[in-house]
Scaffold this motif. Structure first.
Motif, PDB file in Angstrom:
ATOM      1  N   LEU A  43      -3.616  44.518  20.831  1.00  0.00           N
ATOM      2  CA  LEU A  43      -4.317  45.574  21.531  1.00  0.00           C
ATOM      3  C   LEU A  43      -3.469  46.124  22.680  1.00  0.00           C
ATOM      4  O   LEU A  43      -3.483  47.315  22.937  1.00  0.00           O
ATOM      5  CB  LEU A  43      -5.663  45.056  22.035  1.00  0.00           C
ATOM      6  N   SER A  44      -2.706  45.289  23.340  1.00  0.00           N
ATOM      7  CA  SER A  44      -1.882  45.775  24.453  1.00  0.00           C
ATOM      8  C   SER A  44      -0.740  46.656  23.932  1.00  0.00           C
ATOM      9  O   SER A  44      -0.332  47.593  24.606  1.00  0.00           O
ATOM     10  CB  SER A  44      -1.335  44.608  25.272  1.00  0.00           C
ATOM     11  N   LEU A  45      -0.224  46.363  22.756  1.00  0.00           N
ATOM     12  CA  LEU A  45       0.801  47.216  22.154  1.00  0.00           C
ATOM     13  C   LEU A  45       0.209  48.594  21.837  1.00  0.00           C
ATOM     14  O   LEU A  45       0.839  49.622  22.070  1.00  0.00           O
ATOM     15  CB  LEU A  45       1.355  46.561  20.888  1.00  0.00           C
ATOM     16  N   TRP A  46      -1.023  48.621  21.351  1.00  0.00           N
ATOM     17  CA  TRP A  46      -1.700  49.884  21.060  1.00  0.00           C
ATOM     18  C   TRP A  46      -1.872  50.715  22.335  1.00  0.00           C
ATOM     19  O   TRP A  46      -1.626  51.919  22.347  1.00  0.00           O
ATOM     20  CB  TRP A  46      -3.054  49.589  20.415  1.00  0.00           C
ATOM     21  N   ARG A  47      -2.247  50.077  23.429  1.00  0.00           N
ATOM     22  CA  ARG A  47      -2.386  50.784  24.711  1.00  0.00           C
ATOM     23  C   ARG A  47      -1.046  51.300  25.201  1.00  0.00           C
ATOM     24  O   ARG A  47      -0.952  52.416  25.713  1.00  0.00           O
ATOM     25  CB  ARG A  47      -3.007  49.873  25.759  1.00  0.00           C
ATOM     26  N   ALA A  48      -0.015  50.508  25.050  1.00  0.00           N
ATOM     27  CA  ALA A  48       1.319  50.928  25.493  1.00  0.00           C
ATOM     28  C   ALA A  48       1.797  52.136  24.696  1.00  0.00           C
ATOM     29  O   ALA A  48       2.340  53.090  25.259  1.00  0.00           O
ATOM     30  CB  ALA A  48       2.300  49.772  25.355  1.00  0.00           C
ATOM     31  N   THR A  88      -0.139  54.310  23.142  1.00  0.00           N
ATOM     32  CA  THR A  88      -0.999  55.435  23.523  1.00  0.00           C
ATOM     33  C   THR A  88      -0.557  56.034  24.849  1.00  0.00           C
ATOM     34  O   THR A  88      -0.454  57.257  24.987  1.00  0.00           O
ATOM     35  CB  THR A  88      -2.465  54.972  23.615  1.00  0.00           C
TER      36      THR A  88
END
Length: 85
Positions: A1-6, A8
């Protein structure tokens, strides 16, 4: 999930940064007049002038043999035809 936020955040940052470096040409084509403005990054927008140093261009197009005329040039050849009765 943190990779997805990064990813984005990176895409949003890239989109905002890229759009601030864009040139914009705006054309307001009305029934009587045309106005064109140009926006350059870091410079205030300016309404472009025609060859007669006017900001508004008449919305008129005319053809004279193989020549295509715009604005006041087109109006000047059409106007005598309208009032030649």
């Amino acid at each position: 999930l943190s990779l997805w936020r990064a990813v984005t955040l990176f895409v949003l940052f890239a989109a905002v940064f890229e759009s601030s470096l864009a040139y914009v040409l705006a054309v307001d084509y009305g029934s009587d007049w045309i106005k064109v403005s140009f926006m350059n990054p870091g410079v205030h927008f300016d309404v472009l002038l025609n060859k007669d140093s006017k900001r508004k261009i008449q919305s008129c197009v005319a053809w004279k043999k193989d020549e295509r005329l715009f604005g006041s040039d087109a109006t000047n050849i059409v106007r005598p035809m309208l009032f030649s009765f």
